[in-house]
Design a protein around this motif. Structure first.
Motif, PDB file in Angstrom:
ATOM      1  N   GLY A   2       0.999  -1.486   0.173  1.00  0.00           N
ATOM      2  CA  GLY A   2      -0.088  -0.068  -0.196  1.00  0.00           C
ATOM      3  C   GLY A   2       0.612   1.230   0.147  1.00  0.00           C
ATOM      4  N   VAL A   3       2.186   1.174  -0.091  1.00  0.00           N
ATOM      5  CA  VAL A   3       3.568   2.554  -0.173  1.00  0.00           C
ATOM      6  C   VAL A   3       3.040   2.942  -1.708  1.00  0.00           C
ATOM      7  CG1 VAL A   3       5.206   3.234   0.376  1.00  0.00           C
ATOM      8  CG2 VAL A   3       4.449   1.557   1.530  1.00  0.00           C
ATOM      9  N   LEU A   4       2.639   4.194  -1.962  1.00  0.00           N
ATOM     10  CA  LEU A   4       2.697   5.055  -2.646  1.00  0.00           C
ATOM     11  C   LEU A   4       4.521   5.423  -3.246  1.00  0.00           C
ATOM     12  CD1 LEU A   4      -0.534   6.942  -2.662  1.00  0.00           C
ATOM     13  CD2 LEU A   4       0.154   4.843  -3.757  1.00  0.00           C
ATOM     14  N   HIS A   5       5.259   5.482  -4.596  1.00  0.00           N
ATOM     15  CA  HIS A   5       6.036   5.753  -4.120  1.00  0.00           C
ATOM     16  C   HIS A   5       6.016   6.575  -5.168  1.00  0.00           C
ATOM     17  CE1 HIS A   5       8.608   3.111  -1.746  1.00  0.00           C
ATOM     18  NE2 HIS A   5       7.981   2.197  -2.459  1.00  0.00           N
ATOM     19  N   HIS A   6       6.331   7.910  -5.075  1.00  0.00           N
ATOM     20  CA  HIS A   6       6.042   9.153  -6.546  1.00  0.00           C
ATOM     21  C   HIS A   6       7.574   9.267  -7.104  1.00  0.00           C
ATOM     22  CE1 HIS A   6       1.771   9.508  -5.081  1.00  0.00           C
ATOM     23  NE2 HIS A   6       1.898   9.912  -3.476  1.00  0.00           N
TER      24      HIS A   6
END
Length: 544
Positions: free
Chosen positions: A526-530
């Protein structure tokens, strides 16, 4: 990122990516049954007040404890946060009216109101703000005059129409304005907290309030570990699975690897020798950032690289594939355009902007020799051309410099490259004074639009240390930001032409794209890497 944050970025990001280390093979961490994760930062937390400080550690913490009008979603597009929807501007693209969530609250229970944004932006655009980031408000009505001390911060084009309606007026259309609203620089500040805590606002975790999924606890202003605990007033509690996020400062990549191996970190940033030795590790994740490491060239009169053909020759002798594979060996990718890949797609073509504007001729030693000799003749240079290549004293910078020195000297006739590896302060002093022919540096995008890269090369920009001045590029840049702003086809056509102009005139030589190597607990999801902006752990969770 502009100068102050670039300085922090070079110091912090290079440290995070490339400090040398060595480690043993890791055994995978077992699944956790807790609702807590442990993360690291590569530098100390110095402040939480975005009006008086800006660096990557601060923004990483605030990304997970505060929210602005929008959050970046999985597709890296703006999505509603404090605002109820992504706004379509009116008044020919110059007016944005944001309706705020009525159920959004601060960690002390106060409602988040429009005036919280107004007050925060006024503090941050003021010439007395110490963040070095007041430039980011440029384009909002009167912002430039306020920053220059010519107008009061109260004249900034932002107002609270009512309790939950915020209106922003721009000097000119900015088609990327919505994208900018995910930046921590535009986060609100609780007015009561600013008044209550005064000069101590943001200097300790308890001396401010938070409107995000978590609030910061346990940071006294100097310690190297703190905790993000769940904010019980957050407007979307069902989306948050974790109870807390523990953060600690870990500067050495080998230490980070060991802590990960012991199950004490769920996400560890590794670099240098440590990263090189773990490229086949099953827990390794490459996080690509919209940043380009490049060589800035000095175009001042009297400098050898004032000649365009000689600059082109420098670029053509650099084997970027060799640089990425043999020197960096950490998952980095070659860069052929100043604008980074993964920044954004050109909506008029559907292609990655940097990919579609990449030059056809990338590496050609024979052509480079021809251009170099022609350039020397045009510049009336005789004898050996002596070039000064400056960089900081990080190990990776030195290694890259050695390759650049070798390839330029071996491939081009009558040239000698002297490498200067300097402490940060000395490097910055020489940069500002123009005492270099070439220098290694980084540009990391502020927001997901090519204009974020190109602004620094506009001739009047104070950060244009190479003194690049090209009438055609300036025209295209200004056109995109003004006359073409309301016409997407023309806007993106101007940006493509501007990048292609940089490919031709070559004021900067792209080397490789910024990448982070992370060891990640396989149970962490669920981590969002941008690619632009900080990583979002607020929706993260651990599987069994």
């Amino acid at each position: 990122m502009k100068k102050k944050l670039v300085t922090a970025t070079v110091a912090v990001c290079l440290s995070a990516l490339f400090l040398a280390g060595c480690g043993s093979k890791k055994s995978s961490k077992s699944a956790s049954t807790t609702k807590s994760i442990s993360l690291m930062q590569t530098a100390e937390l110095l402040s939480l007040d975005t009006s008086n400080h800006a660096d990557l550690t601060q923004w990483n913490v605030l990304e997970n404890s505060m929210e602005g009008l929008y959050r970046a979603n999985r597709q890296n597009d703006p999505s509603p946060a404090m605002a109820t929807s992504v706004v379509t501007p009116t008044d020919h693209g110059k007016t944005y009216t944001f309706h705020l969530r009525k159920n959004a609250k601060w960690s002390n229970g106060d409602s988040v109101v429009a005036q919280d944004f107004v007050s925060a932006w006024r503090r941050s655009v003021s010439p007395t703000a110490q963040s070095g980031y007041n430039y980011i408000f440029s384009g909002i009505k009167n912002a430039d005059a306020i920053t220059a001390g010519k107008r009061s911060p109260k004249s900034l084009g932002v107002k609270a129409v009512n309790t939950h309606t915020l209106q922003v007026q721009l000097d000119h259309p900015m088609p990327y304005f919505n994208k900018m609203m995910v930046l921590p620089a535009f986060f609100p500040q609780n007015q009561k907290a600013v008044k209550k805590f005064g000069k101590s606002y943001g200097t300790k975790s308890q001396d401010m309030y938070y409107n995000g999924a978590f609030k910061v606890t346990g940071w006294n202003g100097t310690n190297d570990n703190w905790t993000l605990t769940r904010n019980r007033y957050y407007y979307d509690p069902s989306a948050i699975k974790l109870q807390q996020i523990k953060m600690s400062v870990v500067k050495d990549p080998n230490t980070a690897h060991n802590l990960f191996s012991q199950g004490k970190l769920d996400d560890a940033t590794i670099s240098g020798v440590t990263a090189q030795g773990l490229q086949k590790n099953k827990d390794l994740v490459h996080v690509r950032k919209a940043g380009t490491y490049y060589v800035r060239l000095n175009l001042r009169n009297g400098r050898p690289l004032n000649n365009q053909k000689m600059r082109q020759a420098i670029s053509l002798v650099i084997d970027r594939q060799k640089l990425a594979k043999d020197v960096l060996s950490d998952g980095s990718r070659p860069a052929y355009t100043y604008t980074s890949r993964d920044l954004t797609k050109d909506p008029t073509t559907g292609q990655d902007f940097a990919t579609e504007t990449s030059p056809k001729l990338k590496y050609n030693v024979a052509k480079a020799k021809q251009l170099w000799q022609q350039g020397m003749k045009e510049a009336r240079l005789k004898g050996t051309v002596k070039l000064q290549l400056n960089g900081d004293d990080q190990t990776v910078t030195k290694n890259v410099a050695q390759l650049l020195q070798s390839e330029v000297q071996q491939s081009l006739p009558k040239v000698k490259v002297a490498v200067n590896s300097l402490p940060a302060k000395a490097f910055q002093d020489r940069e500002a004074a123009g005492k270099f022919d070439m220098e290694q540096t980084l540009w990391l995008a502020d927001f997901a639009d090519p204009i974020s890269f190109m602004g620094i090369l506009e001739s009047s920009n104070p950060q244009n240390y190479g003194k690049y001045k090209d009438a055609e590029f300036d025209k295209l840049y200004k056109q995109a930001g003004n006359a073409s702003a309301n016409d997407p086809k023309k806007y993106w056509s101007d940006l493509r032409a501007a990048q292609e102009r940089l490919n031709q005139t070559m004021p900067v030589v792209p080397l490789y794209q910024m990448v982070e190597s992370h060891l990640v607990n396989p149970h962490l999801k669920g981590v969002l890497h941008h690619p632009v902006g900080e990583d979002d752990y607020t929706r993260a969770y651990l599987t069994k």
